[in-house]
Motif scaffolding. Structure first.
Motif, PDB file in Angstrom:
ATOM      1  N   MET A   1       0.817  -1.195   0.000  1.00  0.00           N
ATOM      2  CA  MET A   1       0.000   0.000   0.000  1.00  0.00           C
ATOM      3  C   MET A   1       0.862   1.260   0.000  1.00  0.00           C
ATOM      4  O   MET A   1       0.536   2.229  -0.669  1.00  0.00           O
ATOM      5  CB  MET A   1      -0.926  -0.031   1.221  1.00  0.00           C
ATOM      6  CG  MET A   1      -1.935   1.052   1.236  1.00  0.00           C
ATOM      7  SD  MET A   1      -3.128   0.797  -0.061  1.00  0.00           S
ATOM      8  CE  MET A   1      -4.401   1.860   0.442  1.00  0.00           C
ATOM      9  N   LYS A   2       1.961   1.234   0.738  1.00  0.00           N
ATOM     10  CA  LYS A   2       2.844   2.398   0.790  1.00  0.00           C
ATOM     11  C   LYS A   2       3.471   2.670  -0.572  1.00  0.00           C
ATOM     12  O   LYS A   2       3.629   3.822  -0.963  1.00  0.00           O
ATOM     13  CB  LYS A   2       3.954   2.185   1.838  1.00  0.00           C
ATOM     14  CG  LYS A   2       3.477   2.289   3.248  1.00  0.00           C
ATOM     15  CD  LYS A   2       3.107   3.720   3.553  1.00  0.00           C
ATOM     16  CE  LYS A   2       2.707   3.829   5.012  1.00  0.00           C
ATOM     17  NZ  LYS A   2       2.224   5.159   5.332  1.00  0.00           N
ATOM     18  N   LYS A   3       3.834   1.598  -1.300  1.00  0.00           N
ATOM     19  CA  LYS A   3       4.427   1.791  -2.627  1.00  0.00           C
ATOM     20  C   LYS A   3       3.427   2.438  -3.570  1.00  0.00           C
ATOM     21  O   LYS A   3       3.794   3.311  -4.365  1.00  0.00           O
ATOM     22  CB  LYS A   3       4.904   0.454  -3.193  1.00  0.00           C
ATOM     23  CG  LYS A   3       6.122  -0.090  -2.519  1.00  0.00           C
ATOM     24  CD  LYS A   3       6.565  -1.395  -3.153  1.00  0.00           C
ATOM     25  CE  LYS A   3       7.750  -1.956  -2.399  1.00  0.00           C
ATOM     26  NZ  LYS A   3       8.201  -3.228  -2.955  1.00  0.00           N
ATOM     27  N   LEU A   4       2.166   2.030  -3.483  1.00  0.00           N
ATOM     28  CA  LEU A   4       1.132   2.616  -4.319  1.00  0.00           C
ATOM     29  C   LEU A   4       0.942   4.093  -3.996  1.00  0.00           C
ATOM     30  O   LEU A   4       0.791   4.925  -4.899  1.00  0.00           O
ATOM     31  CB  LEU A   4      -0.186   1.854  -4.147  1.00  0.00           C
ATOM     32  CG  LEU A   4      -1.359   2.336  -4.974  1.00  0.00           C
ATOM     33  CD1 LEU A   4      -1.057   2.188  -6.453  1.00  0.00           C
ATOM     34  CD2 LEU A   4      -2.610   1.563  -4.605  1.00  0.00           C
ATOM     35  N   GLN A   5       0.987   4.430  -2.722  1.00  0.00           N
ATOM     36  CA  GLN A   5       0.861   5.833  -2.325  1.00  0.00           C
ATOM     37  C   GLN A   5       2.038   6.661  -2.827  1.00  0.00           C
ATOM     38  O   GLN A   5       1.863   7.790  -3.284  1.00  0.00           O
ATOM     39  CB  GLN A   5       0.765   5.956  -0.811  1.00  0.00           C
ATOM     40  CG  GLN A   5      -0.579   5.580  -0.249  1.00  0.00           C
ATOM     41  CD  GLN A   5      -0.613   5.733   1.256  1.00  0.00           C
ATOM     42  OE1 GLN A   5       0.296   5.278   1.947  1.00  0.00           O
ATOM     43  NE2 GLN A   5      -1.651   6.372   1.754  1.00  0.00           N
ATOM     44  N   ILE A   6       3.228   6.105  -2.751  1.00  0.00           N
ATOM     45  CA  ILE A   6       4.413   6.829  -3.209  1.00  0.00           C
ATOM     46  C   ILE A   6       4.363   7.052  -4.714  1.00  0.00           C
ATOM     47  O   ILE A   6       4.621   8.150  -5.205  1.00  0.00           O
ATOM     48  CB  ILE A   6       5.696   6.076  -2.788  1.00  0.00           C
ATOM     49  CG1 ILE A   6       5.863   6.144  -1.269  1.00  0.00           C
ATOM     50  CG2 ILE A   6       6.919   6.666  -3.488  1.00  0.00           C
ATOM     51  CD1 ILE A   6       6.956   5.252  -0.732  1.00  0.00           C
ATOM     52  N   VAL A   7       4.009   6.008  -5.455  1.00  0.00           N
ATOM     53  CA  VAL A   7       3.913   6.126  -6.907  1.00  0.00           C
ATOM     54  C   VAL A   7       2.826   7.132  -7.277  1.00  0.00           C
ATOM     55  O   VAL A   7       3.020   7.977  -8.168  1.00  0.00           O
ATOM     56  CB  VAL A   7       3.640   4.746  -7.548  1.00  0.00           C
ATOM     57  CG1 VAL A   7       3.257   4.877  -9.007  1.00  0.00           C
ATOM     58  CG2 VAL A   7       4.845   3.841  -7.395  1.00  0.00           C
ATOM     59  N   SER A   8       1.698   7.079  -6.606  1.00  0.00           N
ATOM     60  CA  SER A   8       0.605   8.004  -6.880  1.00  0.00           C
ATOM     61  C   SER A   8       1.001   9.441  -6.568  1.00  0.00           C
ATOM     62  O   SER A   8       0.639  10.370  -7.302  1.00  0.00           O
ATOM     63  CB  SER A   8      -0.623   7.600  -6.071  1.00  0.00           C
ATOM     64  OG  SER A   8      -1.700   8.421  -6.379  1.00  0.00           O
ATOM     65  N   VAL A  10       4.092  10.663  -6.686  1.00  0.00           N
ATOM     66  CA  VAL A  10       5.053  11.071  -7.722  1.00  0.00           C
ATOM     67  C   VAL A  10       4.308  11.449  -9.013  1.00  0.00           C
ATOM     68  O   VAL A  10       4.618  12.449  -9.651  1.00  0.00           O
ATOM     69  CB  VAL A  10       6.095   9.959  -7.970  1.00  0.00           C
ATOM     70  CG1 VAL A  10       6.904  10.232  -9.220  1.00  0.00           C
ATOM     71  CG2 VAL A  10       7.008   9.797  -6.767  1.00  0.00           C
ATOM     72  N   VAL A  11       3.309  10.641  -9.375  1.00  0.00           N
ATOM     73  CA  VAL A  11       2.512  10.947 -10.567  1.00  0.00           C
ATOM     74  C   VAL A  11       1.765  12.265 -10.385  1.00  0.00           C
ATOM     75  O   VAL A  11       1.653  13.060 -11.319  1.00  0.00           O
ATOM     76  CB  VAL A  11       1.552   9.778 -10.889  1.00  0.00           C
ATOM     77  CG1 VAL A  11       0.567  10.160 -11.973  1.00  0.00           C
ATOM     78  CG2 VAL A  11       2.329   8.542 -11.288  1.00  0.00           C
ATOM     79  N   LEU A  12       1.288  12.517  -9.176  1.00  0.00           N
ATOM     80  CA  LEU A  12       0.605  13.786  -8.897  1.00  0.00           C
ATOM     81  C   LEU A  12       1.547  14.972  -9.082  1.00  0.00           C
ATOM     82  O   LEU A  12       1.168  15.990  -9.680  1.00  0.00           O
ATOM     83  CB  LEU A  12       0.028  13.789  -7.481  1.00  0.00           C
ATOM     84  CG  LEU A  12      -0.670  15.074  -7.050  1.00  0.00           C
ATOM     85  CD1 LEU A  12      -1.915  15.315  -7.896  1.00  0.00           C
ATOM     86  CD2 LEU A  12      -1.019  15.027  -5.579  1.00  0.00           C
ATOM     87  N   VAL A  13       2.756  14.850  -8.616  1.00  0.00           N
ATOM     88  CA  VAL A  13       3.735  15.936  -8.773  1.00  0.00           C
ATOM     89  C   VAL A  13       4.029  16.173 -10.252  1.00  0.00           C
ATOM     90  O   VAL A  13       4.064  17.322 -10.716  1.00  0.00           O
ATOM     91  CB  VAL A  13       5.027  15.621  -7.982  1.00  0.00           C
ATOM     92  CG1 VAL A  13       6.143  16.581  -8.347  1.00  0.00           C
ATOM     93  CG2 VAL A  13       4.763  15.648  -6.496  1.00  0.00           C
ATOM     94  N   ILE A  14       4.200  15.110 -11.010  1.00  0.00           N
ATOM     95  CA  ILE A  14       4.499  15.239 -12.439  1.00  0.00           C
ATOM     96  C   ILE A  14       3.334  15.884 -13.181  1.00  0.00           C
ATOM     97  O   ILE A  14       3.529  16.797 -13.987  1.00  0.00           O
ATOM     98  CB  ILE A  14       4.860  13.865 -13.041  1.00  0.00           C
ATOM     99  CG1 ILE A  14       6.205  13.401 -12.491  1.00  0.00           C
ATOM    100  CG2 ILE A  14       4.903  13.930 -14.561  1.00  0.00           C
ATOM    101  CD1 ILE A  14       6.538  11.964 -12.826  1.00  0.00           C
TER     102      ILE A  14
END
Length: 90
Positions: A1-8, A10-14
């Motif tokens: 779950m933490k990996k999904l939050q981190i990836v999400s 990062v995508v939000l920042v981009i």
């Protein structure tokens, strides 16, 4: 779950960076008489990545910004939902 939050996140920042860049481009072209026609005002990313060489119009600048903003909003909502799920599991 933490990996999904981190990836999400990062995508939000981009997507936020892309949306801000497209907003700068759109606002720079609102008064074409002042700028001697339409131009590319992208600061962060190369605008030819979005528009190529022949699709320059105020409508295309606005539509691209609007689409990018809606994608950014959807990813923001996804981040909020993931945060709520994480908090509710604790």
């Amino acid at each position: 779950m933490k990996k999904l939050q981190i990836v999400s996140l990062v995508v939000l920042v981009i997507t936020t960076i892309i949306s801000v860049d497209l907003l700068i481009n759109f606002l720079g072209n609102l008064i074409p008489e002042m700028n001697d026609g339409l131009g590319i005002y992208s600061v962060l990313l190369p605008a030819k990545l979005f528009f190529g060489d022949s699709l320059w119009s105020l409508e295309s600048f606005y539509n691209t910004f609007l689409t990018s903003s809606l994608i950014t909003l959807a990813i923001f909502i996804e981040n909020v939902v993931l945060a709520i799920i994480d908090i509710s599991k604790k």
